[in-house]
Design an enzyme around this catalytic site. Structure first.
Site, PDB file in Angstrom:
ATOM      1  N   ASN A 121      -2.787  62.104  17.344  1.00  0.00           N
ATOM      2  CA  ASN A 121      -4.036  62.613  16.795  1.00  0.00           C
ATOM      3  C   ASN A 121      -3.726  63.845  15.949  1.00  0.00           C
ATOM      4  O   ASN A 121      -2.995  64.729  16.384  1.00  0.00           O
ATOM      5  CB  ASN A 121      -4.970  62.951  17.976  1.00  0.00           C
ATOM      6  CG  ASN A 121      -6.321  63.493  17.548  1.00  0.00           C
ATOM      7  OD1 ASN A 121      -6.431  64.619  17.089  1.00  0.00           O
ATOM      8  ND2 ASN A 121      -7.362  62.688  17.727  1.00  0.00           N
ATOM      9  N   ASN A 168      -8.537  63.311  13.349  1.00  0.00           N
ATOM     10  CA  ASN A 168      -9.727  64.023  13.829  1.00  0.00           C
ATOM     11  C   ASN A 168     -10.345  64.734  12.634  1.00  0.00           C
ATOM     12  O   ASN A 168      -9.779  65.683  12.105  1.00  0.00           O
ATOM     13  CB  ASN A 168      -9.288  65.030  14.907  1.00  0.00           C
ATOM     14  CG  ASN A 168     -10.448  65.860  15.424  1.00  0.00           C
ATOM     15  OD1 ASN A 168     -11.594  65.695  14.988  1.00  0.00           O
ATOM     16  ND2 ASN A 168     -10.166  66.752  16.353  1.00  0.00           N
ATOM     17  N   CYS A 170     -13.285  68.741  12.156  1.00  0.00           N
ATOM     18  CA  CYS A 170     -12.819  70.125  12.052  1.00  0.00           C
ATOM     19  C   CYS A 170     -13.444  70.744  10.813  1.00  0.00           C
ATOM     20  O   CYS A 170     -13.690  70.061   9.834  1.00  0.00           O
ATOM     21  CB  CYS A 170     -11.307  70.182  11.873  1.00  0.00           C
ATOM     22  SG  CYS A 170     -10.416  69.065  12.902  1.00  0.00           S
ATOM     23  N   GLY A 209     -11.904  59.648  28.076  1.00  0.00           N
ATOM     24  CA  GLY A 209     -11.623  61.070  27.929  1.00  0.00           C
ATOM     25  C   GLY A 209     -11.817  61.862  29.205  1.00  0.00           C
ATOM     26  O   GLY A 209     -10.992  61.832  30.120  1.00  0.00           O
TER      27      GLY A 209
HETATM   28  C1  LIG Z   1     -11.144  69.269  26.835  1.00  0.00           C
HETATM   29  C2  LIG Z   1     -11.265  68.318  25.683  1.00  0.00           C
HETATM   30  C3  LIG Z   1     -10.382  68.418  24.592  1.00  0.00           C
HETATM   31  C4  LIG Z   1     -10.476  67.541  23.511  1.00  0.00           C
HETATM   32  N1  LIG Z   1      -9.589  67.655  22.474  1.00  0.00           N
HETATM   33  C5  LIG Z   1      -9.653  66.773  21.429  1.00  0.00           C
HETATM   34  C6  LIG Z   1      -8.697  66.818  20.363  1.00  0.00           C
HETATM   35  O1  LIG Z   1      -7.771  67.641  20.357  1.00  0.00           O
HETATM   36  N2  LIG Z   1      -8.825  65.937  19.342  1.00  0.00           N
HETATM   37  C7  LIG Z   1      -9.827  64.979  19.319  1.00  0.00           C
HETATM   38  O2  LIG Z   1      -9.893  64.209  18.382  1.00  0.00           O
HETATM   39  N3  LIG Z   1     -10.719  64.913  20.326  1.00  0.00           N
HETATM   40  C8  LIG Z   1     -10.665  65.776  21.368  1.00  0.00           C
HETATM   41  N4  LIG Z   1     -11.584  65.678  22.406  1.00  0.00           N
HETATM   42  C9  LIG Z   1     -12.650  64.649  22.349  1.00  0.00           C
HETATM   43  C10 LIG Z   1     -12.300  63.422  23.187  1.00  0.00           C
HETATM   44  O3  LIG Z   1     -11.129  62.790  22.719  1.00  0.00           O
HETATM   45  C11 LIG Z   1     -13.474  62.421  23.210  1.00  0.00           C
HETATM   46  O4  LIG Z   1     -13.738  61.995  21.889  1.00  0.00           O
HETATM   47  C12 LIG Z   1     -14.744  62.998  23.788  1.00  0.00           C
HETATM   48  O5  LIG Z   1     -14.449  63.839  24.881  1.00  0.00           O
HETATM   49  C13 LIG Z   1     -15.754  61.935  24.228  1.00  0.00           C
HETATM   50  O6  LIG Z   1     -15.224  61.086  25.226  1.00  0.00           O
HETATM   51  P1  LIG Z   1     -15.460  61.289  26.812  1.00  0.00           P
HETATM   52  O7  LIG Z   1     -16.922  61.425  27.024  1.00  0.00           O
HETATM   53  O8  LIG Z   1     -14.855  60.080  27.440  1.00  0.00           O
HETATM   54  O9  LIG Z   1     -14.730  62.540  27.175  1.00  0.00           O
HETATM   55  C14 LIG Z   1     -11.491  66.544  23.508  1.00  0.00           C
HETATM   56  C15 LIG Z   1     -12.360  66.445  24.596  1.00  0.00           C
HETATM   57  C16 LIG Z   1     -12.264  67.300  25.682  1.00  0.00           C
HETATM   58  C17 LIG Z   1     -13.217  67.149  26.838  1.00  0.00           C
END
Ligand SMILES: Cc1cc2nc3c(=O)[nH]c(=O)nc-3n(C[C@H](O)[C@H](O)[C@H](O)COP(=O)(O)O)c2cc1C
Ligand SMILES: Cc1cc2nc3c(=O)[nH]c(=O)nc-3n(C[C@H](O)[C@H](O)[C@H](O)COP(=O)(O)OP(=O)(O)OC[C@H]3O[C@@H](n4cnc5c(N)ncnc54)[C@H](O)[C@@H]3O)c2cc1C
Ligand code: FES
Lengths: 262, 312
Positions: free
Chosen positions: B108, B136, B139, B274
Site C-alpha cells: 500500500n 491510498n 491523503c 481491517g
Molecule cells: C489503525 C488503522 C490504520 C490504518 N492505516 C491505513 C493505511 O496506512 N493505509 C490505508 O490505505 N488504509 C489504512 N486504514 C484503513 C483500513 O485499511 C480499512 O480501509 C478501514 O479500516 C475499513 O475497514 P475495517 O472496518 O475492516 O477496519 C487503517 C485503518 C486503521 C483502523
C-alpha cells in the site's frame, strides 16, 4: 516471546474491595510464556460493543498454568468482566510487551500506587525466586484507601520483603503518598526502583530517582487497539524525540526514556 | 488429509483480481496487519488470500502525536498519521521476510504529490515478491491546498495514471468514502488505468471528551472503522460494482464470513479485513474457513458464482 490466544476458564473470582476485582484464569500457554510486566488483552463480552479488547497487566502467572489479573471497575469493559462468573470462558491473548528487566545483583525497591500494584506481585515473586539475598529489598504500596492496599498485603508478605504502606485517607498504613514513603527511605546506592501507578505518581518517582542517581523502570498505560504493534495507536513521546509504542517498546520503560510533564 | 476425507474436497475459493489470482478472496487491510510478521505467532499466514502491508511513503513518517485512537460505538477512530518506515527501510528490512511468505504481498502506498506517488512506484519496480500495489488516495494533496486526492476525480485519475505508468505489477486503487458520489471517483480511476478498486477507506469522524471539553484525538478528526461502517461500505461497493467493469474489493467492518459473503453478493470479487484483526488476530483465517463451509453447504462450483449474485 511466544504469544497465544486462549479461551481461559475463570477459576476464581475475588472482590477485593468495592471497585477492585481479581480474576484467576486457566491459561497454561500464556502462563508458561509470561514474565513480570507483560500484559494480556482480554475481550469483554462477545459482541461488537465494546469492540476492542482491554489490556491488563499480569498480576500473577504460575507454573500450574494459572494467571491472575487485578483490575478496577472504571467503565463498561471492566464492569462486564466484574460480572463474569467462575466457570465462564474469557478470550485472552498474550503475553504481550516488554516486561521489567530484573537486575539480579542490585537491591530492589518496588513502588505501586493504586491498580499499579497489579504487576508488582508477579515481579516480587520472580525477584524472590531469583534466589539471591534480598533482605535489602523494599516494597511500597499505596492507594486511595485501605481497600486498594490491605487485601494484597498478605500476598506480598509471602515473598519476605519489608513492606511499607500508605493511603490517601490514612485508613491503612500511613497517611500520604507512596512517593512520601519513598522519599523518607534511605535506599542503598545502586538500588533499582520498579514502579507502576498513575502518571503523576510515576513522574514523582522518576524525579526522586533522578535526584538520587537511582535507575528506575516504570510500567505505563496508553489507549490500545491491538496490543501487538499493528495499529500504531499506543504512542507516547520519547525523551529523545519521536515516539515510543507502549505495547511493543513497553509497557515497562526506563523512566529516563520518557517525557514527564509534571 | 483427515480434513479432506471428512468433508470432501476443499472448495474452489480462487478469485481473479485482474491478472492477479488469489487462492481465496480474503486479504488483510492496510494499517491493521502491520508488516505481517507481528501476526506470525497467531495466524497461519499462508491460508490468507493476500496480505496488504501498512501504507508506505517515500520518506519515513513519524505520524501524529498521542492520542491517536479512541473506541466508539461498534467502531474506532484512528488518526495514526500514516506513520511508516519509508520505502527504503521497507525494502531492506520488511521485504526479505514478506517475500519468504507463501502468500501474495500487496504494498500500500501513499504520497503528498502525484510526483511522490510516481517516484515511490518507480522505487518498487523490480523489487522481488510484490504481487500488486494498492494506492491510498485518501491523503491530502499538499500542492492543492490539502484536498484529498480521493475527493477530486481529476487528481484521483492523475495519481492512478502516474502509478500505473510506472508500475510493473497490477495496481489497485483504494477509494475514499468521504465524497458525495463515489461512483464518479471509481470511474475516474478506472479511466486512469486502475486494474481494480478497493473500498472503503475510513469515514472521517470525531470524538469529544466532555469532561475536558476537548477533542479526544490530538488530530481532532480521525477515520472511523469497524462494524459501525459496514452498511455504508456495503452500499458503496454495490454502487461501484454497478458502475465500473474492473474488479471491486470490499472493505469495511467485516468480522465474519457472513459479512464477507454479503460484500461478495454486492459485487466484490474479494474483501479486506481491517479492524477485526485487532480484536481477533485469527479472524481472517476464520473467515476463509467460513466461506469454504458456505460454498460447500450450498453446493457451489466455486465462490466466483456468488460475485454480484445479489437477487433483485
Ligand atoms: C489503525 C488503522 C490504520 C490504518 N492505516 C491505513 C493505511 O496506512 N493505509 C490505508 O490505505 N488504509 C489504512 N486504514 C484503513 C483500513 O485499511 C480499512 O480501509 C478501514 O479500516 C475499513 O475497514 P475495517 O472496518 O475492516 O477496519 C487503517 C485503518 C486503521 C483502523
Ligand atoms: C499495558 C496496560 C496494562 C494495564 N493493566 C491494568 C491492570 O492491571 N489493572 C487495571 O485495573 N487496569 C489496567 N490497565 C487499564 C485498563 O486497561 C483500563 O482500565 C480498561 O481498559 C478500561 O476499560 P473499560 O471498558 O472499563 O473503560 P472505558 O469505558 O473504556 O473507559 C473508562 C475510563 O477509563 C479510561 N481508560 C480506558 N482505557 C484506558 C487505558 N488503556 N488506560 C488508561 N485509562 C483508560 C477512559 O479514558 C475512561 O476515563 C492497563 C492498561 C494498559 C495499557
Ligand atoms: S496497541 Fe496497537 S500498536 Fe500498540
Amino acid at each position: 516471546m511466544s504469544q497465544h490466544q486462549e479461551k481461559a476458564r475463570i477459576i476464581r473470582f475475588e472482590q477485593l474491595s468495592a471497585d477492585n476485582v481479581r480474576l484467576t484464569l486457566e491459561a497454561p500457554l500464556i502462563a508458561a510464556a509470561a514474565a513480570p510486566g507483560h500484559f494480556v488483552m482480554i475481550r469483554a463480552g462477545n459482541g461488537q460493543d465494546p469492540l476492542l479488547r482491554r489490556p491488563f497487566s499480569l498480576h500473577q502467572a504460575s507454573s500450574n498454568g494459572q494467571i491472575q489479573i487485578y483490575f478496577r471497575i472504571v467503565g463498561r469493559g471492566t464492569d462486564m468482566l466484574a460480572h463474569c462468573r467462575v466457570g465462564e470462558l474469557l478470550d485472552v491473548f498474550g503475553p504481550l510487551g516488554r516486561g521489567y528487566r530484573i537486575d539480579r545483583q542490585a537491591p530492589a525497591c518496588l513502588v505501586g500506587g493504586g491498580l499499579g500494584i497489579a504487576p508488582l506481585l508477579f515481579l516480587a515473586k520472580r525477584i524472590c525466586q531469583s534466589g539471591r539475598d534480598h533482605h535489602r529489598d523494599l516494597v511500597i504500596l499505596g492507594g486511595r484507601s485501605s481497600g486498594d492496599v490491605e487485601p494484597l498485603v498478605e500476598d506480598f508478605r509471602q515473598f519476605g520483603r519489608s513492606l511499607q504502606c500508605a493511603t490517601d485517607d490514612g485508613s491503612f498504613g500511613r497517611q500520604g503518598l507512596v512517593t512520601d514513603v519513598l522519599k523518607a527511605e534511605q535506599l542503598e546506592p545502586g538500588t533499582v526502583v520498579y514502579a507502576c501507578g498513575p502518571e503523576p505518581m510515576l513522574a514523582r518517582v522518576h524525579r526522586i530517582c533522578v535526584d538520587r542517581g537511582l535507575s528506575c523502570q516504570v510500567s505505563i498505560e496508553s489507549v490500545m487497539a491491538c496490543g501487538m504493534g499493528a495499529c500504531l495507536g499506543c504512542n507516547v513521546d520519547a525523551a529523545g524525540g519521536g515516539y515510543l509504542h507502549v505495547c511493543i517498546d513497553g509497557p515497562v520503560f526506563n523512566a529516563e526514556d520518557l517525557v514527564w510533564n509534571s | 488429509m483427515e480434513f479432506l476425507k471428512e468433508r470432501g474436497p476443499y472448495p474452489d475459493l480462487r478469485v481473479n483480481i485482474g491478472s492477479l489470482v488469489l487462492q481465496n478472496p480474503v486479504m488483510t487491510a492496510s494499517g491493521t496487519f502491520g508488516y505481517a510478521r507481528e501476526f506470525e505467532p497467531l495466524v497461519n499466514l499462508h491460508r490468507l488470500g493476500a496480505v496488504i502491508v501498512k501504507g508506505i511513503s517515500l520518506a519515513p513518517r513519524q505520524g501524529n502525536p498521542p492520542q491517536r485512537i479512541v473506541e466508539t460505538a461498534c467502531g474506532m477512530l484512528n488518526a495514526i498519521g500514516l506513520q511508516n518506515v519509508g520505502v527504503e527501510r521497507f525494502i531492506s528490512e520488511k521485504m526479505p521476510y514478506l517475500r519468504g511468505l507463501d502468500v501474495p504481498v500487496i504494498v500500500n502506498i501513499l504520497g503528498d504529490t502525484v510526483e511522490e506517488y510516481r517516484q515511490l512506484t518507480e522505487r518498487l519496480v523490480g523489487v522481488d515478491g510484490i504481487a500488486a500495489i494498492e494506492v491510498n488516495i485518501s491523503c491530502p494533496n499538499v500542492k492543492k491546498g490539502g484536498v484529498a486526492f480521493g475527493a477530486d476525480p481529476k487528481m484521483a485519475r492523475a495519481v492512478t495514471e502516474a502509478v500505473k505508468t510506472a508500475a510493473d505489477v497490477p495496481v489497485m486503487v483504494k477509494l475514499s468514502p468521504n465524497v458525495s458520489d463515489i461512483t464518479i471517483l471509481a470511474r475516474a480511476v478506472e479511466d486512469g488505468g486502475a486494474d481494480s478498486v478497493s473500498l472503503i477507506n475510513t469515514l472521517i469522524g470525531m470524538a469529544i471528551d466532555l469532561r475536558r471539553r476537548k477533542p479526544v484525538l490530538a488530530n481532532v478528526i480521525g477515520g472511523l472503522s469497524g462494524p459501525a461502517i459496514k452498511p455504508v461500505a456495503l452500499r458503496m461497493v454495490y454502487q461501484v460494482a454497478g458502475s465500473v467493469s474492473i474488479p471491486v474489493i470490499g472493505i469495511g467492518g467485516i468480522d465474519s464470513a457472513e459479512d464477507a459473503l454479503e460484500f461478495i453478493l454486492a459485487g466484490a470479487s474479494a474483501v479486506q479485513i481491517g479492524t477485526a484483526n485487532f480484536i481477533n488476530p485469527r479472524v481472517s483465517e476464520e473467515v476463509v474457513e467460513g466461506i469454504a463451509a458456505y460454498v460447500r453447504e450450498h453446493d457451489l462450483q466455486s465462490i466466483r458464482e456468488l460475485i454480484g449474485a445479489l437477487e433483485a
